[in-house]
Design a protein around this motif. Structure first.
Motif, PDB file in Angstrom:
ATOM      1  N   GLY A 101       0.860  -1.279  -0.021  1.00 49.32           N
ATOM      2  CA  GLY A 101      -0.110  -0.024   0.046  1.00 49.32           C
ATOM      3  C   GLY A 101       0.927   1.199  -0.045  1.00 49.32           C
ATOM      4  N   LEU A 102       1.984   1.293  -0.712  1.00 48.69           N
ATOM      5  CA  LEU A 102       2.862   2.479  -0.873  1.00 48.69           C
ATOM      6  C   LEU A 102       2.896   2.748  -2.306  1.00 48.69           C
ATOM      7  N   ASP A 103       1.543   3.555  -2.720  1.00 46.72           N
ATOM      8  CA  ASP A 103       1.691   4.127  -4.167  1.00 46.72           C
ATOM      9  C   ASP A 103       0.669   4.859  -4.103  1.00 46.72           C
ATOM     10  N   LEU A 104       0.512   5.514  -5.336  1.00 43.58           N
ATOM     11  CA  LEU A 104      -0.532   6.722  -5.638  1.00 43.58           C
ATOM     12  C   LEU A 104      -1.696   6.585  -6.073  1.00 43.58           C
ATOM     13  N   ARG A 105      -2.360   5.443  -5.454  1.00 43.95           N
ATOM     14  CA  ARG A 105      -3.767   5.071  -5.968  1.00 43.95           C
ATOM     15  C   ARG A 105      -4.618   5.869  -5.380  1.00 43.95           C
ATOM     16  N   ARG A 106      -4.464   6.359  -3.934  1.00 40.95           N
ATOM     17  CA  ARG A 106      -5.264   6.852  -3.130  1.00 40.95           C
ATOM     18  C   ARG A 106      -4.621   8.169  -2.066  1.00 40.95           C
ATOM     19  N   PRO A 107      -4.176   8.857  -3.025  1.00 45.19           N
ATOM     20  CA  PRO A 107      -3.217   9.977  -2.174  1.00 45.19           C
ATOM     21  C   PRO A 107      -4.095  10.836  -1.224  1.00 45.19           C
ATOM     22  N   ARG A 108      -5.295  11.149  -1.652  1.00 46.54           N
ATOM     23  CA  ARG A 108      -6.287  12.114  -0.896  1.00 46.54           C
ATOM     24  C   ARG A 108      -6.728  11.261   0.413  1.00 46.54           C
ATOM     25  N   SER A 109      -7.283   9.907   0.186  1.00 54.12           N
ATOM     26  CA  SER A 109      -7.441   9.211   1.194  1.00 54.12           C
ATOM     27  C   SER A 109      -6.332   9.080   2.367  1.00 54.12           C
ATOM     28  N   ASP A 110      -5.151   8.726   1.624  1.00 54.65           N
ATOM     29  CA  ASP A 110      -3.958   8.307   2.683  1.00 54.65           C
ATOM     30  C   ASP A 110      -3.600   9.601   3.363  1.00 54.65           C
ATOM     31  N   LEU A 111      -3.673  10.859   3.025  1.00 49.61           N
ATOM     32  CA  LEU A 111      -3.448  11.996   3.517  1.00 49.61           C
ATOM     33  C   LEU A 111      -4.369  12.426   4.501  1.00 49.61           C
ATOM     34  N   VAL A 112      -5.739  12.105   4.190  1.00 48.74           N
ATOM     35  CA  VAL A 112      -6.736  12.466   5.187  1.00 48.74           C
ATOM     36  C   VAL A 112      -6.588  11.619   6.492  1.00 48.74           C
ATOM     37  N   ARG A 113      -6.571  10.407   6.230  1.00 42.30           N
ATOM     38  CA  ARG A 113      -6.485   9.489   7.327  1.00 42.30           C
ATOM     39  C   ARG A 113      -5.198   9.651   7.982  1.00 42.30           C
ATOM     40  N   GLY A 114      -3.829   9.981   7.426  1.00 40.39           N
ATOM     41  CA  GLY A 114      -2.825  10.136   8.004  1.00 40.39           C
ATOM     42  C   GLY A 114      -2.937  11.472   9.025  1.00 40.39           C
ATOM     43  N   ALA A 115      -3.724  12.638   8.419  1.00 44.26           N
ATOM     44  CA  ALA A 115      -3.729  13.541   9.144  1.00 44.26           C
ATOM     45  C   ALA A 115      -4.608  13.520  10.385  1.00 44.26           C
ATOM     46  N   VAL A 116      -5.607  12.633  10.353  1.00 44.77           N
ATOM     47  CA  VAL A 116      -6.426  12.274  11.548  1.00 44.77           C
ATOM     48  C   VAL A 116      -5.704  11.468  12.494  1.00 44.77           C
ATOM     49  N   ILE A 117      -5.025  10.428  12.026  1.00 43.11           N
ATOM     50  CA  ILE A 117      -4.024   9.725  12.969  1.00 43.11           C
ATOM     51  C   ILE A 117      -2.997  10.585  13.778  1.00 43.11           C
ATOM     52  N   ALA A 118      -2.411  11.505  12.923  1.00 44.59           N
ATOM     53  CA  ALA A 118      -1.461  12.620  13.539  1.00 44.59           C
ATOM     54  C   ALA A 118      -1.927  13.467  14.541  1.00 44.59           C
ATOM     55  N   ALA A 119      -3.104  13.842  14.441  1.00 41.34           N
ATOM     56  CA  ALA A 119      -3.865  14.679  15.274  1.00 41.34           C
ATOM     57  C   ALA A 119      -4.181  13.832  16.496  1.00 41.34           C
TER      58      ALA A 119
END
Length: 259
Positions: A101-119
């Motif tokens: 799962g390290l690819d560019l298939r879902r960049p927006r989803s990955d970033l949003v999920r990552g931001a929620v986790i980081a918060a």
């Protein structure tokens, strides 16, 4: 800690075990051994742990900013060589980095999920660090000590991204895939991943060990739910970027941040 699995016996299992050990020896496994040695040195040194410092991103050529920049970029690039090795091994397997799962298939989803986790993790991690330091279980973590030059912030962001890619690819995506192929039980693999993550942060103290083990458990569970390291890389990069850049901007200006 392992269980048998059909179709992966004999030489194939020995090859996979050797591969995992070599990848870890070239990356985070070696860092874990170094962190243990560093921690032993810290606890056997006179004085409380909180009076000792663990600096994460430090200058490599004081007073020579261009040479320092070259060393910083060299360090970031060479730290990612184990990731390139993993990509090569997965490609030879016929899977590639897409398999973890390290690819560019879902960049927006990955970033949003990552931001929620980081918060969710960032503030908790800071509180745990401050508490562990106050209790005498942790060194004072100095996220950066770079000179105040134009490339300071870009290098800090690059270091944060490098940490994120290296750790999440190796300790989550790659390690869990290989342990599953070797027949490890899910709980044993989770414990191995979390303990490894905590161990190479032990140079910071007990707080670094425990906090990162807890983060490791959460990240493994999220990876198993999403089957993607992309959100974890995004979360880790955001957490480290805030820590590095925030320290650069706030150190010495707020009373609650140890320096």
């Amino acid at each position: 800690m392992t269980r048998s699995t059909p179709g992966a016996a004999g030489p194939a299992r020995r090859t996979l075990r050797s591969e995992v050990l070599l990848v870890l020896a070239l990356s985070l496994g070696a860092d874990a051994v170094g962190a243990v040695i560093s921690f032993i040195g810290s606890v056997t040194k006179p004085g409380p742990l909180k009076n000792q410092a663990a600096t994460l991103v430090t200058t490599q050529a004081p007073g020579r900013p261009w040479l320092d920049l070259a060393w910083q970029l060299f360090g970031v690039a060479t730290a990612l060589i184990p990731v390139a090795l993993v990509a090569h091994l997965l490609a030879r397997e016929g899977a590639g980095m897409r398999a973890i799962g390290l690819d560019l298939r879902r960049p927006r989803s990955d970033l949003v999920r990552g931001a929620v986790i980081a918060a969710g993790i960032g503030g908790t991690g800071l509180a745990l660090y401050l508490g562990a330091r106050a209790a005498g279980f942790n060194l004072t973590v100095v996220p950066e000590s770079l000179p105040d030059v134009w490339w300071r912030i870009p290098v800090l962001v690059a270091a944060a991204v490098q940490n994120a890619v290296l750790e999440e690819v190796i300790v989550v995506g790659y390690l869990l895939r290989r342990l599953e192929q070797l027949g490890w039980a899910p709980m044993a693999a989770l414990v191995a991943s979390a303990v490894l993550r905590g161990s190479y942060h032990l140079y910071q103290g007990i707080g670094g060990l425990v906090g990162n083990m807890a983060m490791g458990v959460i990240f493994v569970l999220l990876y198993r739910r999403w089957r993607r390291v992309g959100p974890l890389v995004a979360a880790h990069a955001l957490i480290d970027t805030v820590a590095f850049v925030g320290y650069a901007l706030l150190a010495g200006k707020v009373s609650w941040l140890p320096t």
